[in-house]
Design a protein around this motif. Structure first.
Motif, PDB file in Angstrom:
ATOM      1  N   ALA A  96       0.758  -1.310  -0.158  1.00  0.00           N
ATOM      2  CA  ALA A  96      -0.077  -0.106   0.023  1.00  0.00           C
ATOM      3  C   ALA A  96       0.923   1.360   0.034  1.00  0.00           C
ATOM      4  O   ALA A  96       0.324   2.246  -0.681  1.00  0.00           O
ATOM      5  N   GLY A  97       2.061   1.250   0.598  1.00  0.00           N
ATOM      6  CA  GLY A  97       2.882   2.316   0.626  1.00  0.00           C
ATOM      7  C   GLY A  97       3.732   2.640  -0.493  1.00  0.00           C
ATOM      8  O   GLY A  97       4.684   3.424  -0.567  1.00  0.00           O
ATOM      9  N   GLY A  98       3.639   1.372  -1.266  1.00  0.00           N
ATOM     10  CA  GLY A  98       4.596   1.710  -2.587  1.00  0.00           C
ATOM     11  C   GLY A  98       6.167   1.390  -2.417  1.00  0.00           C
ATOM     12  O   GLY A  98       6.962   1.518  -3.171  1.00  0.00           O
ATOM     13  N   LEU A  99       6.399   0.540  -1.289  1.00  0.00           N
ATOM     14  CA  LEU A  99       7.811  -0.045  -1.128  1.00  0.00           C
ATOM     15  C   LEU A  99       8.029  -1.119  -2.070  1.00  0.00           C
ATOM     16  O   LEU A  99       9.301  -1.302  -2.245  1.00  0.00           O
ATOM     17  N   THR A 229      -1.283  -4.624  -5.320  1.00  0.00           N
ATOM     18  CA  THR A 229      -2.352  -3.860  -5.018  1.00  0.00           C
ATOM     19  C   THR A 229      -3.527  -4.372  -5.979  1.00  0.00           C
ATOM     20  O   THR A 229      -3.385  -5.220  -6.866  1.00  0.00           O
ATOM     21  N   PRO A 230      -4.734  -3.876  -5.521  1.00  0.00           N
ATOM     22  CA  PRO A 230      -5.789  -4.226  -6.473  1.00  0.00           C
ATOM     23  C   PRO A 230      -5.778  -3.668  -8.001  1.00  0.00           C
ATOM     24  O   PRO A 230      -6.252  -4.221  -8.755  1.00  0.00           O
ATOM     25  N   GLU A 231      -5.122  -2.596  -7.957  1.00  0.00           N
ATOM     26  CA  GLU A 231      -4.732  -2.120  -9.636  1.00  0.00           C
ATOM     27  C   GLU A 231      -4.025  -3.285 -10.457  1.00  0.00           C
ATOM     28  O   GLU A 231      -4.222  -3.626 -11.564  1.00  0.00           O
ATOM     29  N   ARG A 232      -3.073  -3.619  -9.941  1.00  0.00           N
ATOM     30  CA  ARG A 232      -2.116  -4.660 -10.541  1.00  0.00           C
ATOM     31  C   ARG A 232      -2.587  -5.847 -10.511  1.00  0.00           C
ATOM     32  O   ARG A 232      -2.630  -6.690 -11.485  1.00  0.00           O
ATOM     33  N   ALA A 233      -3.714  -6.120  -9.372  1.00  0.00           N
ATOM     34  CA  ALA A 233      -4.250  -7.434  -9.454  1.00  0.00           C
ATOM     35  C   ALA A 233      -5.095  -7.844 -10.657  1.00  0.00           C
ATOM     36  O   ALA A 233      -5.283  -9.022 -11.184  1.00  0.00           O
ATOM     37  N   LYS A 234      -5.686  -6.715 -11.439  1.00  0.00           N
ATOM     38  CA  LYS A 234      -6.498  -6.548 -12.595  1.00  0.00           C
ATOM     39  C   LYS A 234      -5.750  -7.669 -13.529  1.00  0.00           C
ATOM     40  O   LYS A 234      -6.645  -8.335 -14.583  1.00  0.00           O
ATOM     41  N   ALA A 235      -4.600  -7.643 -13.674  1.00  0.00           N
ATOM     42  CA  ALA A 235      -3.877  -8.110 -14.826  1.00  0.00           C
ATOM     43  C   ALA A 235      -3.478  -9.413 -14.750  1.00  0.00           C
ATOM     44  O   ALA A 235      -2.909 -10.206 -15.410  1.00  0.00           O
ATOM     45  N   LEU A 236      -3.873 -10.089 -13.300  1.00  0.00           N
ATOM     46  CA  LEU A 236      -3.389 -11.240 -12.912  1.00  0.00           C
ATOM     47  C   LEU A 236      -4.517 -12.238 -13.237  1.00  0.00           C
ATOM     48  O   LEU A 236      -5.600 -11.946 -13.627  1.00  0.00           O
TER      49      LEU A 236
END
Lengths: 391, 143
Positions: A96-99, A229-236
């Motif tokens: 969530a923190g982009g680390l 992230t939920p955004e990246r999850a879309k492509a999985l």
């Protein structure tokens, strides 16, 4: 109060489970790599894209070894948390923190066949040279024969029986329902069929009032969970399981399984503090939870958690679990439909795996229309938890 | 019931680890002189039980060790039917005693049968030499 910005900002996108066994026949290093490979494949994430690793400090080889085995050369984030499933917080905060982008949380422990840790010398050294509070066990308990976790829990549980009036005929429903659920779960190795209250009452009182059936058996296993992230999850590949909130809980005078010096030793203030934060961050309450994955390392902690997490009122838990109907699949609050640790062996991250399967609708003991699951760990010590939900 | 030991097995106790247990040394030194020593915050009087480096109430790091009267009540107990350590013969009890001063300590009972034990039972300390190099504070019925 902690930051609210983690709400719904991370998702579980893959799980990898190495078949449990009482003698897995491999090193922890081997099965750690195996579980992570399985989880990445399930998620549809390339191992080269894994750039975060978290784990509990106790279980499994550290990322130096695991990353070396997997051929990971770009680790942006790695950290260890203490016991329970608290490393989930590290993963959520990191993503969530982009680390990091794709974080893997792995737990590898071969407790049944004996540890084969890459770094066991370090762990042993730490255990016996430290002068920290946990040394109280060696200093003040061992000379009197109060040794081992069943005994630690029994000391608290005798008092709990005295204060609440709970009877073995009530507590017994925790392992009975666990055995029913485990018998349906093809991944659970400990119960081929369910047990009865007579079986429970005949179970050996190893540390009276704790029976053998009140304790999760030792097991060899390895589990990995991929978080992004939920955004990246879309492509999985998988339907993502959104992590609504994560939280931890501490309380004064706490000591793992042995907080005997508090005014009251028969509740779980850490769990209560954790729950408050978990519900606040997630904007949910106990009534919103469809399935509860509770810490059943020792059975007495199940009724205690039901009260601490607000699933029933103070003093109501013994009646809540009696007969099992309320905690079975189809009941008011299904608890550990996978059989829990009593059914599968002492392995904390099984709770996260089952939460994911319940949300996906793929459990061997599926609760209809599960859209929210609460996971709680660390009963009897520092607590941690997670609420996850359907997207 | 009283604990019986397997004579050929070492009872685990701090000194045998071969390391210096800085925080509990005053307790074990006290036992040698037949006293139950407790740590207390010098500033606000809060019991630091188990011992620790700072008072969690007032954050003072000044503490003192005081001798307890040695009387208290049974707060809870465990009966071990499966021994977690080879030194202890089963069955035996480990008890949690609430001292009259307030702090609770883990111990064993002497001369009290399992079926006599009950929560709230008044007890007083007695010292048992359990090995050549080890004395333990245990509890017996009052009177």
């Amino acid at each position: 109060m902690a930051i609210d910005s983690i709400k719904d900002k991370a998702a579980i996108v893959g799980i990898g489970v190495v078949d449990f066994s009482t003698d897995i026949g491999r090193t922890e290093w081997y099965t750690a790599c195996q579980a992570i490979k399985l989880a990445a494949e399930e998620a549809g994430v390339n191992i080269d894209d894994i750039d975060g690793m978290v784990k509990s400090v106790d279980d499994g080889p550290d990322p130096t070894y695991t990353g070396k085995g997997l051929g990971i050369d770009n680790l942006l984030y790695h950290s260890e948390n203490h016991w329970g499933t608290s490393a989930m917080m590290n993963a959520v905060h990191a993503v969530a923190g982009g680390l990091c982008n794709y974080c893997v949380y792995y737990q590898t422990a071969h407790r049944a066949s004996g540890p084969e840790k890459c770094i066991s010398d370090f762990l042993v050294a730490r255990e016996f040279r430290d002068d920290s509070l946990d040394m109280v066990r060696y200093d003040y308990f061992s000379p009197f024969g109060l040794i081992g976790e069943p005994g630690y829990v029994a000391m608290m549980y005798r008092r709990y029986m005295h204060e609440t009036g709970i009877k073995p005929e009530q507590l017994g429903w925790v392992p009975i329902v666990a055995s029913e659920n485990a018998a349906r779960n093809t991944n659970a190795i400990f119960f081929d069929k369910s047990i009865t209250i007579d079986d429970y009452m005949q179970s050996k009182l190893i540390a009276d009032p704790i029976r053998e059936l009140d304790c999760a058996p030792k097991v060899d296993g390895s589990i990995a969970i991929v978080i992004t992230t939920p955004e990246r999850a879309k492509a999985l590949k998988q339907e993502p399981v959104i992590i609504n909130s994560v939280a931890s809980g501490y309380a004064l005078e706490g000591q793992n399984y042995t907080s005997y010096t508090r005014d009251v030793i028969t509740d779980l203030p850490e769990m209560e503090n954790m729950a408050k934060e978990l519900y606040r961050v997630g904007g949910m309450g106990p009534k919103d939870i469809k399935v509860a994955m509770l810490d059943d390392t020792f059975a007495p902690y199940v009724p205690m958690q039901l009260e601490a997490l607000g699933f029933c009122g103070k003093g109501e838990a013994p009646a809540f679990i009696e007969g099992g109907d309320k905690i079975r699949v189809g009941g008011q609050l299904p608890v550990n439909p996978d059989g829990g640790e009593i059914g599968q062996g002492r392995f904390i991250t099984t709770r996260i795996v089952e939460a994911v399967r319940q949300i996906r609708g793929t459990s061997t003991n599926q609760v209809a229309n599960t859209d929210t699951v609460l996971v709680a760990s660390g009963a009897g010590g520092p607590a941690d938890g997670m609420i996850c939900r359907k997207e | 019931m009283s604990v019986e030991y397997n004579a050929d097995q070492k009872i685990p106790h701090p000194a045998m680890w071969g390391v210096l247990y800085k925080s509990s040394t005053p307790f074990w030194d006290g036992v040698k002189e037949k006293r139950v020593m407790l740590q207390r915050c010098k500033s606000c009087g809060y019991w630091l039980n188990p011992p620790r480096p700072m008072c969690p109430k007032c954050r003072s790091q000044e503490s003192e060790w005081v001798a307890a009267k040695g009387t208290g009540k049974i707060y809870s107990w465990v009966t071990f039917n499966e021994s977690p350590h080879s030194a202890f013969k089963t069955p035996y009890e480990a008890v949690l005693v609430e001292l009259d001063e307030g702090p609770r300590i883990v111990s064993n009972v002497v001369g009290i049968n399992s079926d006599e034990l009950e929560i709230g039972m008044p007890v007083e300390v007695t010292f048992e030499d359990v090995a050549e190099d080890l004395t333990l504070p245990k509890f017996k019925k009052v009177g």
